[in-house]
Design an enzyme around this catalytic site. Sequence first.
Site, short mmCIF file in Angstrom:
data_model
loop_
_atom_site.label_atom_id
_atom_site.label_comp_id
_atom_site.label_asym_id
_atom_site.label_seq_id
_atom_site.Cartn_x
_atom_site.Cartn_y
_atom_site.Cartn_z
N HIS A 1 41.29 -15.92 -11.98
CA HIS A 1 40.77 -17.23 -11.61
C HIS A 1 41.82 -18.17 -11.05
CE1 HIS A 1 36.71 -16.98 -13.44
NE2 HIS A 1 37.28 -16.10 -14.23
N ARG B 1 38.52 -31.45 -13.89
CA ARG B 1 39.74 -31.67 -14.65
C ARG B 1 40.75 -32.44 -13.80
NH1 ARG B 1 40.11 -29.55 -20.01
NH2 ARG B 1 42.29 -30.10 -19.81
N THR C 1 33.30 -24.84 -8.49
CA THR C 1 31.85 -24.66 -8.62
C THR C 1 31.16 -26.03 -8.57
OG1 THR C 1 32.25 -24.52 -10.99
CG2 THR C 1 31.75 -22.46 -9.86
#
Length: 832
Positions: free
Chosen positions: A372, A564, A671
């Site tokens: 990721h 984040r 996303t």
Amino acid sequence: MNSAKDNTLNGWKIHHKGMLKDDMRRSFLSNLTYNLGKDSRTSSLYDQYLSFAYAIRERLIEQWILTQRYYHKANVKRTAYLSLEYLPGRLLEMNCINIGIHETSRQMIHELGLNFEQIVHEEPDAGLGNGGLGRLASCFMDSMATLQIPAIGYGIRYQYGIFKQQIAGFRQREVPEEWLQIINPWEIERPEYRVRIKFGGTVDHAPEASLRAPAQWNDTEDVIAMPYDMPVAGFQNTTVNTLRLWSANSTNELDLQEFNRGDYAKACDSKIESESISKVLYPSDNTPAGKELRLKQEYFFTSASLQDIIRRFRQDNGDDFGLFPEKVSIHLNETHPALAIPELMRLFVDEYHLEWDTARGIVTKVFAYTNHTLMPEALEKWPVKMIESLLPRHMEIIYEINDDFLKTVIGRYPHDTARMRRMSIIEEGYERHVRMAHLAIVGSHSVNGVAALHSQLMQQGIFRDFNEMSPDIFNNKTNGITPRRWIYKCNPLLTDLVSRTIGNEWITDFSHLKELAGYAGDAAVHEQWELVKRKNKERLADILYRWEGFSVDPHMIFDIQIKRIHEYKRQFLNILHCIALYEGIRSGQITDAVPRTVMFAGKAAPGYYMAKLIIELINRVAYTINKDKKTKKYLQVHFIPNYRVSLAEYLIPAADISEQISTAGTEASGTGNMKFALNGALTIGTMDGANIEMREEVGKDNIFIFGLTADEVRTLKARGYNPQLYYDTSEPLKQAFDLIEKGYFCPEDPHHFDPLCHSITDGGDPFVIMADFESYMNCHRRITTAYLDTVQWNRMSILNTANMAKFSSDRTIREYARDIWGIDAIPVPEEE
Ligand code: D6G
């Protein structure tokens, strides 16, 4: 599942609960009375929430039992998804939707004179993750159930999930979120499946025996892993899969010796220590925690999950482990569960006495790994010493795996010791480390990235040597999001409008969404489209006023960045632009400003100094801007505290502009970008992660791309990047930067934001904020001009929604199931 019916289950009757309003009311009241001991006079909102949730749970459980029973009977191949993080968010409404009784329940609650909205808000978000990685795992669980793929998710039942963020004195303050302080109606404890997890101790080998022969792991300190199961229902089908989360329990409640000696506090020490394993989620994102407790967590949940997988396998297949790869596929979400590879070797060799080579062959066929991140500093490494003392047998096994592997490397590339050193699972140096990504690659038959660009950069960059040696194992699986939560549940008005326009097949078969493109120029649809957006903006305004006490004006553009807080995600670029706008409007240089509200939300890792400083800067800039009478009408900036799934569900449908502005080459996929576009927001973004594929889908005229590409960033840095140059040549940039540097937003401590400024002036601006600023500013200008042309804007907005079909996690999961897991959909028969 539309009416009451009977079903025979191993001779026991399941009396189906029924899905009609009266059935629901009966269940609700019966739970309130007999489970909670309350009545209409005494019941609190919380009691009502619990009774409602129990009533829904009863209906889930019927099909859950049938699904699991069918999986066993048909002896299906299952995928086990191992993830250290999940972010399911609230489940009550989602479960109502999935079992098809949302509207019925709403009416039932209403007719009892109760408030549906207030009741569903009683549920705390299950925040068992940090950000994208955890939410992805939850979207995947949803898609697996909806596509009827036999799957089980494994993770940790953290007592404290992600912290609650408060803003005090402009700064982030972390408060523990005690989501398990109240009852979690969605979980069922399964003590019969508890397992023992060992740590420490010594390894005993038979004399002269090879390390590859069965060994005994003795004198260990053990912890009990207790599973809690949560049902995961597919969207209006017969499948209910399981999410099994492990909680750590002590092997002995009390140390009897200490207890008898009278030291009651000390008697509890070992219990406290054991249970600390599932106490807290490490709240960092894209940075390895590097703490021993984290390593314990990783081993704890992988070992528990593997023991569970083997138990289930043996139940259906006995000890015929040759069949294992035909029945089991194990997916590693990042390297956090990569210890599963040596652990499965240990279980096979030491416990079930398989030959080393046989075990190796099976293991590689079973595992697949998703990477990721591209940032080398985000890759997990553990000191050899730490693994040696916590998991001595695993360290031996890792060495043996590495031995085999390096032999293959040297066979392929004789005399290339540099390559060997680069590829080794063990990193040599002052302190030796185990490279978890290398372990995951060597132990898996598939390694995938999460967007086309990311997979490509991964193969050319961090895993280049591996790709050269075994190109076939590498592949891409572009991420997706579940349409059930990210439009159907969070945006009922848009869902309704889309269904009225193109029929409702799109809900289960997302490819139909494309038909909406045919209405991109339809004036009647435009009018309703605009109305829906306005209503969603009003809904958000209402929520923000009630929850946070501030007002936002739905007539303004809503420009939103939620994720984040991280330097590479560049919230700093966004706030710098806000300052430039503010300065431009205030000084009269900008005369055509279109009123906009810029919103930020996101948590910073508690130990990430720069990210916390960015939050403080945003809050201070917001404070200054929002009170300026001269600019107030044109520009407002807000930081919304405590970003979480349930807040995202209000923000995303209300957005006009979605900020996806990471430095090209840093965001693996993203996303949030997909969620916004699906809900009709237009993206301002870089050529990074999945933005690139979104651009392909929506067309370059319907997305606002700016900034350097990943290649250009690399070339610029290689040539010697000088941020000063950009500062000198862009007046708005200079003005904005100077205001921060001179302490305009923090008069009492003018040097407060120096570390941020210095990361650019002296630190070389690693995320090329200065180089991208002008392009970002111009792009914003284009996007606001576009906003003024309402017809054009609506067209673009509709085309964004219409072209998001690719980004359904159903598409992603179909690809995983077909290409990696080798698993077919198994429709659970209605009347099994
Ligand atoms: C879930 C539902 C329950 C079932 C169990 C099976 O908790 O009805 O018995 O899963 O678990 P495994 O035997 O597959 O681990």
